[in-house]
Every structure is written in structure tokens, then in C-alpha cells.
Design a protein around this motif. Structure first.
Motif, mmCIF file in Angstrom:
data_model
loop_
_atom_site.group_PDB
_atom_site.id
_atom_site.type_symbol
_atom_site.label_atom_id
_atom_site.label_comp_id
_atom_site.label_asym_id
_atom_site.label_seq_id
_atom_site.Cartn_x
_atom_site.Cartn_y
_atom_site.Cartn_z
ATOM 1 N N GLY A 201 -71.458 -27.967 -14.373
ATOM 2 C CA GLY A 201 -71.929 -29.257 -13.869
ATOM 3 C C GLY A 201 -70.856 -30.307 -14.069
ATOM 4 O O GLY A 201 -70.078 -30.233 -15.022
ATOM 5 N N THR A 202 -70.815 -31.268 -13.168
ATOM 6 C CA THR A 202 -69.808 -32.320 -13.310
ATOM 7 C C THR A 202 -70.213 -33.363 -14.341
ATOM 8 O O THR A 202 -69.352 -33.902 -15.037
ATOM 9 N N ASN A 203 -71.502 -33.678 -14.433
ATOM 10 C CA ASN A 203 -71.966 -34.666 -15.425
ATOM 11 C C ASN A 203 -73.480 -34.611 -15.518
ATOM 12 O O ASN A 203 -74.131 -33.943 -14.724
ATOM 13 N N ARG A 204 -74.021 -35.333 -16.485
ATOM 14 C CA ARG A 204 -75.473 -35.370 -16.687
ATOM 15 C C ARG A 204 -76.055 -36.757 -16.420
ATOM 16 O O ARG A 204 -77.163 -37.062 -16.859
ATOM 17 N N ILE B 200 -70.769 -28.590 -18.909
ATOM 18 C CA ILE B 200 -70.465 -29.876 -18.286
ATOM 19 C C ILE B 200 -68.983 -30.186 -18.501
ATOM 20 O O ILE B 200 -68.517 -30.235 -19.641
ATOM 21 N N VAL B 201 -68.259 -30.381 -17.411
ATOM 22 C CA VAL B 201 -66.819 -30.637 -17.513
ATOM 23 C C VAL B 201 -66.507 -32.123 -17.551
ATOM 24 O O VAL B 201 -65.402 -32.512 -17.919
ATOM 25 N N GLY B 202 -67.448 -32.961 -17.174
ATOM 26 C CA GLY B 202 -67.229 -34.404 -17.170
ATOM 27 C C GLY B 202 -67.697 -35.054 -18.455
ATOM 28 O O GLY B 202 -68.058 -34.391 -19.425
ATOM 29 N N LYS B 203 -67.692 -36.376 -18.439
ATOM 30 C CA LYS B 203 -68.111 -37.134 -19.609
ATOM 31 C C LYS B 203 -69.533 -36.764 -19.995
ATOM 32 O O LYS B 203 -70.352 -36.552 -19.108
ATOM 33 N N PRO B 204 -69.850 -36.652 -21.254
ATOM 34 C CA PRO B 204 -69.051 -36.950 -22.438
ATOM 35 C C PRO B 204 -68.304 -35.748 -23.026
ATOM 36 O O PRO B 204 -67.788 -35.828 -24.134
ATOM 37 N N ASN B 205 -68.244 -34.653 -22.289
ATOM 38 C CA ASN B 205 -67.549 -33.472 -22.796
ATOM 39 C C ASN B 205 -66.066 -33.770 -23.017
ATOM 40 O O ASN B 205 -65.411 -34.358 -22.157
ATOM 41 N N ARG B 206 -65.526 -33.320 -24.123
ATOM 42 C CA ARG B 206 -64.108 -33.549 -24.466
ATOM 43 C C ARG B 206 -63.152 -32.844 -23.508
ATOM 44 O O ARG B 206 -61.985 -33.178 -23.437
ATOM 45 N N PHE B 207 -63.642 -31.851 -22.782
ATOM 46 C CA PHE B 207 -62.806 -31.054 -21.893
ATOM 47 C C PHE B 207 -61.969 -31.936 -20.963
ATOM 48 O O PHE B 207 -60.768 -31.730 -20.803
ATOM 49 N N MET B 208 -62.604 -32.924 -20.351
ATOM 50 C CA MET B 208 -61.894 -33.784 -19.410
ATOM 51 C C MET B 208 -60.798 -34.571 -20.120
ATOM 52 O O MET B 208 -59.663 -34.646 -19.640
ATOM 53 N N PHE B 209 -61.109 -35.151 -21.271
ATOM 54 C CA PHE B 209 -60.095 -35.927 -21.984
ATOM 55 C C PHE B 209 -58.945 -35.029 -22.420
ATOM 56 O O PHE B 209 -57.778 -35.408 -22.315
ATOM 57 N N GLU B 210 -59.247 -33.848 -22.903
ATOM 58 C CA GLU B 210 -58.185 -32.937 -23.346
ATOM 59 C C GLU B 210 -57.261 -32.549 -22.192
ATOM 60 O O GLU B 210 -56.045 -32.438 -22.379
ATOM 61 N N CYS B 211 -57.815 -32.363 -21.007
ATOM 62 C CA CYS B 211 -56.978 -32.071 -19.837
ATOM 63 C C CYS B 211 -56.059 -33.249 -19.522
ATOM 64 O O CYS B 211 -54.853 -33.076 -19.311
ATOM 65 N N VAL B 212 -56.613 -34.445 -19.500
ATOM 66 C CA VAL B 212 -55.814 -35.637 -19.193
ATOM 67 C C VAL B 212 -54.783 -35.874 -20.293
ATOM 68 O O VAL B 212 -53.610 -36.150 -20.015
ATOM 69 N N ALA B 213 -55.194 -35.757 -21.552
ATOM 70 C CA ALA B 213 -54.285 -36.012 -22.673
ATOM 71 C C ALA B 213 -53.126 -35.026 -22.686
ATOM 72 O O ALA B 213 -51.988 -35.400 -23.001
ATOM 73 N N SER B 214 -53.371 -33.778 -22.333
ATOM 74 C CA SER B 214 -52.278 -32.802 -22.341
ATOM 75 C C SER B 214 -51.312 -33.042 -21.181
ATOM 76 O O SER B 214 -50.114 -32.828 -21.307
ATOM 77 N N GLU B 215 -51.823 -33.507 -20.078
ATOM 78 C CA GLU B 215 -50.983 -33.756 -18.899
ATOM 79 C C GLU B 215 -50.133 -35.016 -19.068
ATOM 80 O O GLU B 215 -48.989 -35.065 -18.649
ATOM 81 N N PHE B 216 -50.695 -36.041 -19.690
ATOM 82 C CA PHE B 216 -50.006 -37.331 -19.788
ATOM 83 C C PHE B 216 -49.604 -37.704 -21.210
ATOM 84 O O PHE B 216 -49.165 -38.818 -21.454
ATOM 85 N N GLU B 217 -49.755 -36.781 -22.147
ATOM 86 C CA GLU B 217 -49.377 -36.992 -23.545
ATOM 87 C C GLU B 217 -49.939 -38.296 -24.108
ATOM 88 O O GLU B 217 -49.216 -39.118 -24.662
ATOM 89 N N LEU B 218 -51.248 -38.466 -23.976
ATOM 90 C CA LEU B 218 -51.912 -39.660 -24.488
ATOM 91 C C LEU B 218 -52.043 -39.605 -26.000
ATOM 92 O O LEU B 218 -52.297 -38.546 -26.568
ATOM 93 N N GLU B 219 -51.915 -40.744 -26.628
ATOM 94 C CA GLU B 219 -52.178 -40.874 -28.056
ATOM 95 C C GLU B 219 -53.557 -41.516 -28.205
ATOM 96 O O GLU B 219 -53.737 -42.668 -27.810
ATOM 97 N N PRO B 220 -54.530 -40.814 -28.748
ATOM 98 C CA PRO B 220 -55.878 -41.373 -28.859
ATOM 99 C C PRO B 220 -55.911 -42.742 -29.543
ATOM 100 O O PRO B 220 -56.651 -43.630 -29.106
ATOM 101 N N ALA B 221 -55.113 -42.942 -30.571
ATOM 102 C CA ALA B 221 -55.126 -44.213 -31.300
ATOM 103 C C ALA B 221 -54.638 -45.385 -30.438
ATOM 104 O O ALA B 221 -54.904 -46.537 -30.759
ATOM 105 N N ARG B 222 -53.950 -45.085 -29.343
ATOM 106 C CA ARG B 222 -53.413 -46.136 -28.471
ATOM 107 C C ARG B 222 -54.100 -46.132 -27.105
ATOM 108 O O ARG B 222 -53.565 -46.673 -26.144
#
Length: 178
Positions: free
Chosen positions: A54-57, A89-111
Motif C-alpha cells: 500500500g502507498t499509505n493509510r 506500507i511504503v509511504g509515510k509513516p513507514n521509515r522505508f521512504m525516508f531511508e530510500c531518500v536519505a541513501s540517495e541524497f545523503e541526508l543528515e537527520p539532525a539537519r
């Protein structure tokens, strides 16, 4: 999808694509009983090897003036109920989506800041990923709901409390120029 005949026995006999290995439920303004039947048939044929995603709930999508329409979560719940299993669920609030974006763009959660208008999706995702969270009060969430979560003794409800809130995202526009 169309029902292939006048009776339920016909619906259960329609040919299925042998290559299908997953059922994805997303927003679909043309969701129908025929599509629900087809989704169930693929899931029954494939058993646990056929993924249910599912994309989201989101149960409701707000519109202007306090109106709303059913959200994708209603469609996901219909397929889950028919299949008697829970969707991944691959969308919010599942961490899966953030982990994909963070790995692609090297995001720092604290920033990183998560801005959203829903506590149960946007803010929960941000808090569970260690992001700063900002709630806009232009969606489905009212400030009284935030206060109720913050004052609760339930730790799970605390995960729905944003770090900051604004009445409208427009309040941030002057700050972006600085």
C-alpha cells in the motif's frame, strides 16, 4: 478492470496475468468492486509470495472549507479485509521512504526538517527518523489534538507531537529568504 460476466463464478474464472507477483494499492479514483476482486484473486493465487503493498493509510483527504474525500487508506483496508492480511506500507509513516531518500541524497537527520499537516503520517515519520518536525495547521490536524498528545501519559502518543507548528506554510516564506 471489468467483471468478466454476470455472476460471481464468472468473476473467479477470468484469466490472470502469470507475471503478476504483487498487488499495489494506491490512490485510485476509479477503484471498483471488479478491481477488488482482481486484487484478491492475485493474492490468493500467489499466496504469501504475492506481495500486498500500500502507498499509505491516509483515511481522509481534506479539502477547502472543511470538506473531505476518502483517502487511500480506505482502499488499502478494503483489499486487506478481502485478503485477510496486512499490506506493507511504503509511504509515510513507514521509515522505508525516508531511508530510500536519505541513501540517495545523503541526508543528515539532525539537519533535516519534516514539514507536514498530519500527525499520524508526516510528524510520526519525522519523529521516528530523528528529524525536526513542523506541523502546518492547514490540514486535518487541529492544535487541540497536538495538546492532547503532548499531555498524555502514553509514550506512543508523544511520538505524534511536532517540535514546532505554524498556522500556514506561508509563515515560513519570509524565513526562507534569510
Amino acid at each position: 478492470a471489468a467483471l468478466p460476466g454476470p455472476a460471481p463464478a464468472d468473476w473467479a474464472q477470468a484469466p490472470l496475468d502469470p507475471a503478476v507477483r504483487a498487488v499495489l494499492v494506491g490512490f485510485d479514483e476509479h477503484f471498483s468492486y471488479a478491481k477488488l476482486c482482481q486484487a484478491l484473486r492475485y493474492l490468493l493465487r500467489g499466496g504469501p509470495d504475492c506481495l500486498l503493498v500500500g502507498t499509505n493509510r491516509d483515511h481522509r483527504l481534506p479539502l477547502e472549507g472543511g470538506a473531505a474525500i476518502p483517502g487511500t487508506g480506505c482502499l488499502v483496508k478494503a483489499v486487506e479485509t478481502a485478503a485477510q492480511r496486512e499490506a506493507f506500507i511504503v509511504g509515510k509513516p513507514n521509515r522505508f521512504m525516508f531511508e530510500c531518500v536519505a541513501s540517495e541524497f545523503e541526508l543528515e537527520p539532525a539537519r533535516t526538517i519534516m514539514v507536514g499537516d498530519r500527525l499520524d503520517t508526516d510528524i510520526l515519520l519525522g519523529n521516528s527518523c530523528g528529524l525536526t518536525t513542523l506541523l502546518t495547521l492547514t490540514g486535518v490536524t487541529a492544535l487541540d489534538e497536538v495538546r492532547g498528545h503532548r499531555e498524555s501519559a502514553c509514550p506512543a502518543r508523544h511520538s505524534l507531537v511536532p517540535d514546532y507548528y505554524v498556522d500556514s506554510i506561508a509563515e515560513l516564506l519570509p524565513l526562507l529568504g534569510e
